[in-house]
Write an enzyme that holds these catalytic residues in place. Structure first.
Site, PDB file in Angstrom:
ATOM      1  N   LYS A  92       0.861  -1.185   0.000  1.00  0.00           N
ATOM      2  CA  LYS A  92       0.000   0.000   0.000  1.00  0.00           C
ATOM      3  C   LYS A  92       0.889   1.224   0.000  1.00  0.00           C
ATOM      4  O   LYS A  92       1.806   1.337   0.821  1.00  0.00           O
ATOM      5  CB  LYS A  92      -0.887  -0.008   1.265  1.00  0.00           C
ATOM      6  CG  LYS A  92      -1.880   1.125   1.317  1.00  0.00           C
ATOM      7  CD  LYS A  92      -3.178   0.770   0.650  1.00  0.00           C
ATOM      8  CE  LYS A  92      -4.008   1.968   0.298  1.00  0.00           C
ATOM      9  NZ  LYS A  92      -3.666   2.640  -0.978  1.00  0.00           N
ATOM     10  N   GLN A 113       7.236   3.899   3.882  1.00  0.00           N
ATOM     11  CA  GLN A 113       5.826   3.496   3.922  1.00  0.00           C
ATOM     12  C   GLN A 113       5.610   2.244   4.776  1.00  0.00           C
ATOM     13  O   GLN A 113       4.565   2.107   5.423  1.00  0.00           O
ATOM     14  CB  GLN A 113       5.355   3.252   2.479  1.00  0.00           C
ATOM     15  CG  GLN A 113       3.857   3.239   2.293  1.00  0.00           C
ATOM     16  CD  GLN A 113       3.251   4.626   2.162  1.00  0.00           C
ATOM     17  OE1 GLN A 113       3.776   5.454   1.451  1.00  0.00           O
ATOM     18  NE2 GLN A 113       2.152   4.863   2.850  1.00  0.00           N
ATOM     19  N   LYS A 116       5.438   3.481   8.388  1.00  0.00           N
ATOM     20  CA  LYS A 116       4.258   4.343   8.546  1.00  0.00           C
ATOM     21  C   LYS A 116       2.986   3.495   8.611  1.00  0.00           C
ATOM     22  O   LYS A 116       2.143   3.666   9.485  1.00  0.00           O
ATOM     23  CB  LYS A 116       4.186   5.299   7.345  1.00  0.00           C
ATOM     24  CG  LYS A 116       2.999   6.228   7.363  1.00  0.00           C
ATOM     25  CD  LYS A 116       2.844   6.972   6.059  1.00  0.00           C
ATOM     26  CE  LYS A 116       4.145   7.611   5.616  1.00  0.00           C
ATOM     27  NZ  LYS A 116       3.958   8.554   4.488  1.00  0.00           N
ATOM     28  N   LYS A 128       5.364   1.704  -3.106  1.00  0.00           N
ATOM     29  CA  LYS A 128       5.265   3.055  -3.683  1.00  0.00           C
ATOM     30  C   LYS A 128       5.542   2.939  -5.172  1.00  0.00           C
ATOM     31  O   LYS A 128       6.165   1.981  -5.630  1.00  0.00           O
ATOM     32  CB  LYS A 128       6.306   3.967  -3.016  1.00  0.00           C
ATOM     33  CG  LYS A 128       6.020   5.439  -3.162  1.00  0.00           C
ATOM     34  CD  LYS A 128       5.009   5.950  -2.134  1.00  0.00           C
ATOM     35  CE  LYS A 128       4.632   7.387  -2.395  1.00  0.00           C
ATOM     36  NZ  LYS A 128       3.845   7.960  -1.296  1.00  0.00           N
ATOM     37  N   ASP A 168      -0.222  10.656  -4.816  1.00  0.00           N
ATOM     38  CA  ASP A 168       0.916  11.319  -4.161  1.00  0.00           C
ATOM     39  C   ASP A 168       1.150  12.582  -4.993  1.00  0.00           C
ATOM     40  O   ASP A 168       0.217  13.036  -5.693  1.00  0.00           O
ATOM     41  CB  ASP A 168       2.153  10.402  -4.138  1.00  0.00           C
ATOM     42  CG  ASP A 168       3.275  10.928  -3.236  1.00  0.00           C
ATOM     43  OD1 ASP A 168       3.177  10.794  -2.017  1.00  0.00           O
ATOM     44  OD2 ASP A 168       4.254  11.513  -3.752  1.00  0.00           O
ATOM     45  N   THR A 212      -4.664  13.333   4.682  1.00  0.00           N
ATOM     46  CA  THR A 212      -3.258  13.517   5.075  1.00  0.00           C
ATOM     47  C   THR A 212      -3.101  14.852   5.797  1.00  0.00           C
ATOM     48  O   THR A 212      -2.504  14.930   6.875  1.00  0.00           O
ATOM     49  CB  THR A 212      -2.340  13.424   3.852  1.00  0.00           C
ATOM     50  OG1 THR A 212      -2.631  12.216   3.161  1.00  0.00           O
ATOM     51  CG2 THR A 212      -0.880  13.425   4.258  1.00  0.00           C
ATOM     52  N   ASN A 243      -2.317  18.925  -2.240  1.00  0.00           N
ATOM     53  CA  ASN A 243      -3.334  18.220  -1.460  1.00  0.00           C
ATOM     54  C   ASN A 243      -3.056  18.261   0.042  1.00  0.00           C
ATOM     55  O   ASN A 243      -3.934  18.616   0.838  1.00  0.00           O
ATOM     56  CB  ASN A 243      -3.417  16.768  -1.966  1.00  0.00           C
ATOM     57  CG  ASN A 243      -4.338  15.927  -1.123  1.00  0.00           C
ATOM     58  OD1 ASN A 243      -3.912  15.269  -0.190  1.00  0.00           O
ATOM     59  ND2 ASN A 243      -5.635  15.982  -1.419  1.00  0.00           N
ATOM     60  N   SER A 379      -7.004   5.608   3.556  1.00  0.00           N
ATOM     61  CA  SER A 379      -7.043   4.684   2.415  1.00  0.00           C
ATOM     62  C   SER A 379      -7.445   3.290   2.891  1.00  0.00           C
ATOM     63  O   SER A 379      -8.215   2.590   2.227  1.00  0.00           O
ATOM     64  CB  SER A 379      -5.665   4.608   1.737  1.00  0.00           C
ATOM     65  OG  SER A 379      -5.503   5.655   0.819  1.00  0.00           O
TER      66      SER A 379
END
Ligand code: NDP
Length: 447
Positions: A92, A113, A116, A128, A168, A212, A243, A379
């Site tokens: 993910k 990631q 995280k 990613k 992203d 985010t 974003n 997500s």
């Protein structure tokens, strides 16, 4: 060989094997700083090739993306997907479209990631991807053709139980729509769970777009609470105006803070009365314009073309643009001007030298792994809704997000405490993420 020596040996091997990838080296170096602390207490984590395996992606895919511009010219870009770790769940992590994208950048993002995603407490692995395609100045039809070509190759490698990309830099709702449309067409199935960040009417989740940025604001509010302060009336500087930045500004305002500056790659604007969010959204989300247009419209605001946004005096700094945007000089300027907390909305925006400045000055500093995890967490909530054919209200989803961010904050400071590093969010986040992944890797055997 001592455990520490073993860790140094692995670190050196990682650098040698991944030559010419400075961002990846930087991300690994930061995590290894924390691993040295862990193996002193729990040497078993240096066994069974565990750290070696964790540093090597499970799979790295590089592919050609040919597409035709409106003028008939054929362009060829490079596409990437690094499937880093699926020990906790399907890979993910987002897709980035930016000319600076290369394998090393995708690997650094994928590596971050893993930890995280583990920190969120949700069942998601790390990955990613992206392309060196530059969406700036491209027409809608060109963006669509590029996304279709990108997905024509990527679709063989993704799926709701395999790998679930999201957005992203350079990939927002429009791009996710074109990517999902092509996936649906190629597979002849409505597999909503294959991508997140979808539109609300076709399988998306409320709050995913905002998540985010909202998450960063929730996180920094917790940091300030932990140090007996509050966000109310604090002056906040936010870099970027994409974003993450826009929705960090929105939630900071809702929580009583005053965002006074934001930027894009052409410069920054300062509005001491507080950023006019409707205008910012109009410029950036509707017109896809430049940040200087804000100062054209607001008389008392100033636009600074060259110079650093970190020179703007503030109480709280939220770097929300890109990697290595806040270096030693920026950090020193923030400290000199009295900053009390810094939370990373972007991935690795602060250089190691910048982090050192904050550490030495005793400034509360939260790494992106913890502070920007709200996006991927939401997500995962989108995946939950897709799997159960459900859709939740905005308020309910926002509450879930706020609770997840409070949980990440608590896990991070508790872990730092447990290892004798009180108040160190960098070590706390790295160690909490690592221990969770490492324990699962031990359970699943050498794979
Ligand atoms: P967007 O593309 O929406 O916005 C990026 C913003 O940063 C733009 O204002 C852009 O300005 C600026 N920017 C990008 N590259 C540079 C650069 N090299 N120098 C100066 N400014 C730059 O991206 P996001 O907001 O989605 O992402 C921002 C950061 O947050 C990234 O680090 C991303 O990895 C991270 N992140 C994003 C998540 C998400 O859910 N979207 C989740 C977690 C982390 P310009 O338009 O001029 O290029």
């Amino acid at each position: 060989m001592s455990v520490r020596d073993r860790v140094e040996e692995i670190y050196k091997q990682v650098l040698d094997r991944n030559a010419g990838e400075p961002e990846f080296h930087q991300a690994v170096a930061e995590v290894f700083e924390s691993l040295r602390v862990v193996v002193d207490v729990q040497p078993e984590y240096a066994d069974a090739g565990l750290i070696d395996r964790l540093c090597e992606p499970e799979r790295q895919i590089i592919f050609r993306v040919p597409w035709t511009a409106d003028n008939g010219q054929v362009h060829v870009n490079r596409g990437f997907r690094v499937q880093y770790s699926s020990v906790l769940g399907p890979y993910k992590g987002g897709l980035r479209f930016h000319p600076s994208v290369n394998l090393g950048i995708v690997k650094f993002l994928g590596f971050e990631q893993i930890f995280k995603n583990a920190l969120t407490g949700l069942p998601i692995g790390g990955g990613k991807g992206g392309s060196d395609f530059d969406p700036k100045g491209r027409s809608d039809a060109e963006i669509m053709r590029f996304c279709q070509s990108f997905m024509t190759e990527l679709h063989r490698h993704v799926g709701e139980y395999t790998d679930v990309p999201a957005g992203d830099i350079g990939v927002g709702g429009r791009e996710i729509g074109y990517l999902f449309g092509q996936y649906k067409r190629l597979t002849n199935s409505y597999e909503s769970g294959v991508l997140t960040g979808k539109g609300i009417t076709w399988g998306g989740s409320q709050v995913r777009r905002e998540a985010t940025g909202y998450g960063v604001a929730y996180f920094v509010a917790e940091m300030l609470k932990a140090s007996r302060n509050g966000l109310a009336d604090k002056k906040v500087v936010v870099s970027g105006s994409g974003n993450v930045a826009i929705y960090a500004i929105e939630k900071v305002q809702q929580l009583g803070g005053i965002p006074i500056a934001c930027s894009d790659s052409s410069g920054y604007v300062v509005d001491e009365k507080g950023i006019d969010l409707d205008l910012l959204k109009e410029i950036k989300e509707v017109r896809r314009g430049r940040i200087s247009e804000y100062a054209d419209k607001v008389q008392h605001a100033t636009f600074v073309e060259s110079g650093s946004i970190w020179d703007v005096p503030c109480d709280v700094a939220l770097p929300c643009a890109t990697q290595n945007e806040l270096g030693e000089d920026g950090a020193k300027a923030l400290v000199k001007n009295g900053v009390i907390a810094v939370a990373e909305g972007a991935n690795m925006p602060t250089t190691p030298q910048g982090i050192q400045v904050f550490r030495s000055a005793g400034i509360s500093f939260a790494p992106g792994k913890a502070a920007n995890a709200g996006g991927v967490a939401t997500s995962a909530l989108e995946m939950q809704q897709n799997a159960s054919r459900d859709s939740w209200s905005f308020e309910y989803t926002d509450e879930r997000l706020a609770a997840i961010m409070r949980g990440i904050h608590q896990r991070t400071i508790d872990t730092a405490d447990q290892y004798g590093l009180k108040g160190d969010y960098v070590h706390g986040a790295n160690i909490a993420g690592f221990v969770k992944v490492a324990n699962a890797m031990i359970s699943l055997g050498v794979i």
